[in-house]
Design a protein around this motif. Structure first.
Motif, PDB file in Angstrom:
ATOM      1  N   THR A  25       0.841  -1.209   0.000  1.00  0.00           N
ATOM      2  CA  THR A  25       0.000   0.000   0.000  1.00  0.00           C
ATOM      3  C   THR A  25       0.866   1.245   0.000  1.00  0.00           C
ATOM      4  OG1 THR A  25      -1.783  -1.159   1.138  1.00  0.00           O
ATOM      5  CG2 THR A  25      -1.779   1.247   1.298  1.00  0.00           C
ATOM      6  N   ASP A  46       2.543   1.640  -3.453  1.00  0.00           N
ATOM      7  CA  ASP A  46       1.556   2.109  -4.425  1.00  0.00           C
ATOM      8  C   ASP A  46       1.264   3.588  -4.243  1.00  0.00           C
ATOM      9  OD1 ASP A  46       1.373  -0.376  -5.605  1.00  0.00           O
ATOM     10  OD2 ASP A  46      -0.482  -0.946  -4.570  1.00  0.00           O
ATOM     11  N   ALA A  47       1.162   4.044  -3.003  1.00  0.00           N
ATOM     12  CA  ALA A  47       0.884   5.450  -2.727  1.00  0.00           C
ATOM     13  C   ALA A  47       2.017   6.353  -3.233  1.00  0.00           C
ATOM     14  CB  ALA A  47       0.675   5.665  -1.231  1.00  0.00           C
ATOM     15  N   HIS A  48       3.263   5.898  -3.079  1.00  0.00           N
ATOM     16  CA  HIS A  48       4.408   6.676  -3.572  1.00  0.00           C
ATOM     17  C   HIS A  48       4.438   6.734  -5.095  1.00  0.00           C
ATOM     18  CE1 HIS A  48       6.213   7.636   0.201  1.00  0.00           C
ATOM     19  NE2 HIS A  48       6.411   6.380   0.536  1.00  0.00           N
ATOM     20  N   GLN A  49       4.027   5.666  -5.736  1.00  0.00           N
ATOM     21  CA  GLN A  49       4.042   5.636  -7.194  1.00  0.00           C
ATOM     22  C   GLN A  49       2.945   6.514  -7.783  1.00  0.00           C
ATOM     23  OE1 GLN A  49       3.943   1.485  -8.299  1.00  0.00           O
ATOM     24  NE2 GLN A  49       6.152   1.332  -8.199  1.00  0.00           N
ATOM     25  N   GLU A  50       1.840   6.671  -7.057  1.00  0.00           N
ATOM     26  CA  GLU A  50       0.739   7.489  -7.543  1.00  0.00           C
ATOM     27  C   GLU A  50       1.003   8.982  -7.380  1.00  0.00           C
ATOM     28  OE1 GLU A  50      -2.712   6.042  -5.506  1.00  0.00           O
ATOM     29  OE2 GLU A  50      -2.638   4.105  -6.526  1.00  0.00           O
ATOM     30  N   SER A  51       1.895   9.339  -6.466  1.00  0.00           N
ATOM     31  CA  SER A  51       2.151  10.772  -6.228  1.00  0.00           C
ATOM     32  C   SER A  51       3.234  11.326  -7.112  1.00  0.00           C
ATOM     33  CB  SER A  51       2.517  11.007  -4.780  1.00  0.00           C
ATOM     34  OG  SER A  51       3.533  10.141  -4.328  1.00  0.00           O
TER      35      SER A  51
END
Length: 69
Positions: free
Chosen positions: A61, A64-69
């Motif tokens: 999680t 994924d959050a780092h890749q979306e930002s």
């Protein structure tokens, strides 16, 4: 016995790892203080397994959050 060149000790190849997209490697220097299951009763081993699963899900999680930002 040494693994074949291009493979890991568990038999997976470098190509398989690259195809996976993400590889998470655990080592003795991990920041997760998890009890060694060796010789522990089955119920303790299952609790350790569940703790590892929870930590990995949280890590995914976070990644994924780092890749979306």
């Amino acid at each position: 016995m040494q693994p074949e060149r291009g493979t890991l000790p568990d038999g997976r190849s470098s190509a398989e790892l690259r195809a996976g997209g993400r590889v998470i490697v655990s080592s003795a220097g991990t920041d997760w203080p998890i009890r060694d299951p060796d010789g522990a009763p089955l119920e303790v081993v299952r609790a350790i397994r569940d703790e590892i699963k929870t930590r990995i899900q949280a890590l995914i999680t976070e990644i994924d959050a780092h890749q979306e930002s």
